[in-house]
Scaffold this motif. Structure first.
Motif, PDB file in Angstrom:
ATOM      1  N   VAL A 113      -6.214  -3.557 -19.397  1.00  0.00           N
ATOM      2  CA  VAL A 113      -5.627  -2.871 -20.437  1.00  0.00           C
ATOM      3  C   VAL A 113      -6.573  -1.640 -20.278  1.00  0.00           C
ATOM      4  CG1 VAL A 113      -6.611  -3.014 -23.157  1.00  0.00           C
ATOM      5  CG2 VAL A 113      -5.591  -4.589 -22.056  1.00  0.00           C
ATOM      6  N   VAL A 114      -7.850  -0.795 -19.741  1.00  0.00           N
ATOM      7  CA  VAL A 114      -8.279  -0.041 -19.818  1.00  0.00           C
ATOM      8  C   VAL A 114      -7.742   0.729 -18.080  1.00  0.00           C
ATOM      9  CG1 VAL A 114     -10.480   1.318 -19.360  1.00  0.00           C
ATOM     10  CG2 VAL A 114     -10.540  -0.089 -20.227  1.00  0.00           C
ATOM     11  N   ILE A 115      -7.269   0.228 -17.979  1.00  0.00           N
ATOM     12  CA  ILE A 115      -6.315   0.480 -16.840  1.00  0.00           C
ATOM     13  C   ILE A 115      -5.149   1.079 -16.901  1.00  0.00           C
ATOM     14  CG2 ILE A 115      -5.613   0.709 -14.309  1.00  0.00           C
ATOM     15  CD1 ILE A 115      -7.341  -1.120 -13.329  1.00  0.00           C
ATOM     16  N   LEU A 116      -4.257   0.444 -17.857  1.00  0.00           N
ATOM     17  CA  LEU A 116      -2.974   0.692 -18.433  1.00  0.00           C
ATOM     18  C   LEU A 116      -2.990   1.908 -19.473  1.00  0.00           C
ATOM     19  CD1 LEU A 116      -2.061  -2.282 -18.640  1.00  0.00           C
ATOM     20  CD2 LEU A 116      -0.463  -0.953 -17.443  1.00  0.00           C
ATOM     21  N   LEU A 117      -4.308   2.085 -19.792  1.00  0.00           N
ATOM     22  CA  LEU A 117      -4.462   3.309 -20.498  1.00  0.00           C
ATOM     23  C   LEU A 117      -5.099   4.760 -20.494  1.00  0.00           C
ATOM     24  CD1 LEU A 117      -6.320   1.638 -23.979  1.00  0.00           C
ATOM     25  CD2 LEU A 117      -3.711   2.147 -23.640  1.00  0.00           C
ATOM     26  N   GLY A 118      -5.849   4.267 -19.099  1.00  0.00           N
ATOM     27  CA  GLY A 118      -5.844   5.702 -18.564  1.00  0.00           C
ATOM     28  C   GLY A 118      -4.525   6.001 -17.984  1.00  0.00           C
ATOM     29  N   VAL A 128      -3.457 -13.571  -9.253  1.00  0.00           N
ATOM     30  CA  VAL A 128      -4.231 -13.136  -9.559  1.00  0.00           C
ATOM     31  C   VAL A 128      -5.480 -12.654  -9.177  1.00  0.00           C
ATOM     32  CG1 VAL A 128      -5.055 -12.164 -11.762  1.00  0.00           C
ATOM     33  CG2 VAL A 128      -2.566 -12.823 -11.664  1.00  0.00           C
ATOM     34  N   GLU A 129      -6.402 -10.860  -8.942  1.00  0.00           N
ATOM     35  CA  GLU A 129      -7.503 -10.442  -8.496  1.00  0.00           C
ATOM     36  C   GLU A 129      -7.860 -11.048  -9.516  1.00  0.00           C
ATOM     37  OE1 GLU A 129      -6.831  -6.423  -7.887  1.00  0.00           O
ATOM     38  OE2 GLU A 129      -5.319  -7.105  -6.121  1.00  0.00           O
ATOM     39  N   MET A 130      -9.339 -11.985  -9.567  1.00  0.00           N
ATOM     40  CA  MET A 130      -9.992 -12.333 -10.721  1.00  0.00           C
ATOM     41  C   MET A 130     -11.416 -11.859 -10.784  1.00  0.00           C
ATOM     42  SD  MET A 130      -8.245 -14.808 -11.619  1.00  0.00           S
ATOM     43  CE  MET A 130      -9.602 -15.248 -13.681  1.00  0.00           C
ATOM     44  N   GLY A 131     -11.604 -10.858  -9.266  1.00  0.00           N
ATOM     45  CA  GLY A 131     -12.801  -9.984  -9.425  1.00  0.00           C
ATOM     46  C   GLY A 131     -13.325  -9.113 -11.340  1.00  0.00           C
ATOM     47  N   TYR A 132     -11.958  -9.039 -11.842  1.00  0.00           N
ATOM     48  CA  TYR A 132     -12.666  -8.056 -13.419  1.00  0.00           C
ATOM     49  C   TYR A 132     -11.928  -9.091 -14.417  1.00  0.00           C
ATOM     50  CZ  TYR A 132      -8.354  -5.852 -11.595  1.00  0.00           C
ATOM     51  OH  TYR A 132      -6.848  -6.051 -10.641  1.00  0.00           O
ATOM     52  N   SER A 133     -12.262  -8.573 -15.480  1.00  0.00           N
ATOM     53  CA  SER A 133     -11.907  -9.008 -16.761  1.00  0.00           C
ATOM     54  C   SER A 133     -10.476  -8.393 -17.584  1.00  0.00           C
ATOM     55  CB  SER A 133     -12.642  -8.524 -17.950  1.00  0.00           C
ATOM     56  OG  SER A 133     -12.371  -8.629 -19.044  1.00  0.00           O
ATOM     57  N   LYS A 134      -9.793  -9.033 -17.870  1.00  0.00           N
ATOM     58  CA  LYS A 134      -8.463  -8.440 -18.902  1.00  0.00           C
ATOM     59  C   LYS A 134      -8.745  -7.724 -19.409  1.00  0.00           C
ATOM     60  CE  LYS A 134      -8.674 -11.413 -22.590  1.00  0.00           C
ATOM     61  NZ  LYS A 134      -8.337 -12.342 -23.717  1.00  0.00           N
ATOM     62  N   TRP A 135      -9.370  -7.399 -19.570  1.00  0.00           N
ATOM     63  CA  TRP A 135      -9.659  -5.605 -20.875  1.00  0.00           C
ATOM     64  C   TRP A 135      -9.577  -4.586 -19.189  1.00  0.00           C
ATOM     65  CZ3 TRP A 135      -8.769  -6.042 -25.425  1.00  0.00           C
ATOM     66  CH2 TRP A 135      -8.874  -7.746 -25.811  1.00  0.00           C
ATOM     67  N   TYR A 180       0.760  -1.586   0.351  1.00  0.00           N
ATOM     68  CA  TYR A 180      -0.027  -0.704  -0.282  1.00  0.00           C
ATOM     69  C   TYR A 180       0.819   1.259   0.054  1.00  0.00           C
ATOM     70  CZ  TYR A 180      -2.797  -3.253   2.188  1.00  0.00           C
ATOM     71  OH  TYR A 180      -3.657  -5.103   1.867  1.00  0.00           O
ATOM     72  N   PRO A 181       0.489   2.547  -0.691  1.00  0.00           N
ATOM     73  CA  PRO A 181       0.406   2.086  -2.093  1.00  0.00           C
ATOM     74  C   PRO A 181       1.139   1.701  -3.380  1.00  0.00           C
ATOM     75  CG  PRO A 181       1.238   3.663  -1.656  1.00  0.00           C
ATOM     76  CD  PRO A 181       1.370   3.365  -0.673  1.00  0.00           C
ATOM     77  N   LEU A 182       2.109   1.375  -3.270  1.00  0.00           N
ATOM     78  CA  LEU A 182       2.853   0.899  -4.341  1.00  0.00           C
ATOM     79  C   LEU A 182       2.322  -0.151  -4.849  1.00  0.00           C
ATOM     80  CD1 LEU A 182       5.005   1.937  -5.770  1.00  0.00           C
ATOM     81  CD2 LEU A 182       6.830   0.494  -4.101  1.00  0.00           C
ATOM     82  N   TYR A 183       1.769  -1.220  -4.770  1.00  0.00           N
ATOM     83  CA  TYR A 183       1.231  -2.263  -5.679  1.00  0.00           C
ATOM     84  C   TYR A 183       0.547  -2.153  -6.138  1.00  0.00           C
ATOM     85  CZ  TYR A 183      -0.616  -6.621  -7.161  1.00  0.00           C
ATOM     86  OH  TYR A 183      -1.342  -7.502  -7.143  1.00  0.00           O
ATOM     87  N   TYR A 184      -0.780  -0.853  -5.869  1.00  0.00           N
ATOM     88  CA  TYR A 184      -1.776  -0.634  -6.650  1.00  0.00           C
ATOM     89  C   TYR A 184      -1.072   0.976  -7.861  1.00  0.00           C
ATOM     90  CZ  TYR A 184      -4.402  -3.757  -3.549  1.00  0.00           C
ATOM     91  OH  TYR A 184      -4.657  -4.630  -2.540  1.00  0.00           O
ATOM     92  N   ILE A 185      -0.500   1.698  -7.092  1.00  0.00           N
ATOM     93  CA  ILE A 185       0.047   3.120  -8.809  1.00  0.00           C
ATOM     94  C   ILE A 185       1.182   2.114  -9.896  1.00  0.00           C
ATOM     95  CG2 ILE A 185      -0.639   4.129  -7.167  1.00  0.00           C
ATOM     96  CD1 ILE A 185       2.435   4.716  -6.435  1.00  0.00           C
ATOM     97  N   ALA A 186       1.582   1.070  -8.717  1.00  0.00           N
ATOM     98  CA  ALA A 186       2.471   0.523 -10.172  1.00  0.00           C
ATOM     99  C   ALA A 186       1.991  -0.292 -11.552  1.00  0.00           C
ATOM    100  CB  ALA A 186       3.724  -0.601  -9.073  1.00  0.00           C
TER     101      ALA A 186
END
Length: 138
Positions: free
Chosen positions: A93-98, A83-90, A33-39
């Motif tokens: 991708v959207v988080i990376l683009l954001g 791996v957090e399986m609560g959401y899709s791989k897409w 917290y927080p480095l893992y979530y902002i990396a």
């Protein structure tokens, strides 16, 4: 100087991204917290793992009662790679683009602010020259 700082930040992001150490094994105060979530590496790795393992089935070498067990990819992602399986791989991708858009905008603001403030700082710190009129000092 900027290359050195950028390399240092990238090193911290890679160490905290969940590749060298699994997410549950990261020390909590700084790395989790927080480095893992902002990396951005976290979202890249998890998106890649979901893309590769989601929907696959594997035969286990450890037979339960003589019957070979089938392991699906979601089980491997959740239990082995954490791996957090609560959401899709897409979503990854959207988080990376954001993140890419956010960082570009942030650096644009930094550059424009430094272009605006730099002349003010130079003007405030420079010493005015001695003024002369027709060769005589005032």
């Amino acid at each position: 100087m900027g290359i050195i700082a950028g390399a240092g930040i990238q090193g911290l992001m890679i160490l905290g991204g969940g590749f060298f150490r699994l997410p549950n094994d990261l020390p909590k105060p700084f790395w989790k917290y927080p480095l893992y979530y902002i990396a951005f590496h976290k979202y890249a790795y998890q998106g890649m793992f979901k893309n590769e393992f989601d929907g696959l089935k594997f035969q286990s070498n450890q037979a339960a009662g003589g019957i070979p067990r089938i392991i699906n990819g979601e089980e491997i992602l959740r239990d082995v790679w954490q791996v957090e399986m609560g959401y899709s791989k897409w979503v990854d991708v959207v988080i990376l683009l954001g993140m890419a858009i956010f960082y570009r905008f942030l650096f644009l603001i930094i550059i424009k602010t430094s272009e605006t403030i730099k002349p003010v700082i130079i003007a405030a710190t420079e010493v005015p020259p001695n003024e002369t009129i027709h060769g005589e000092a005032l």
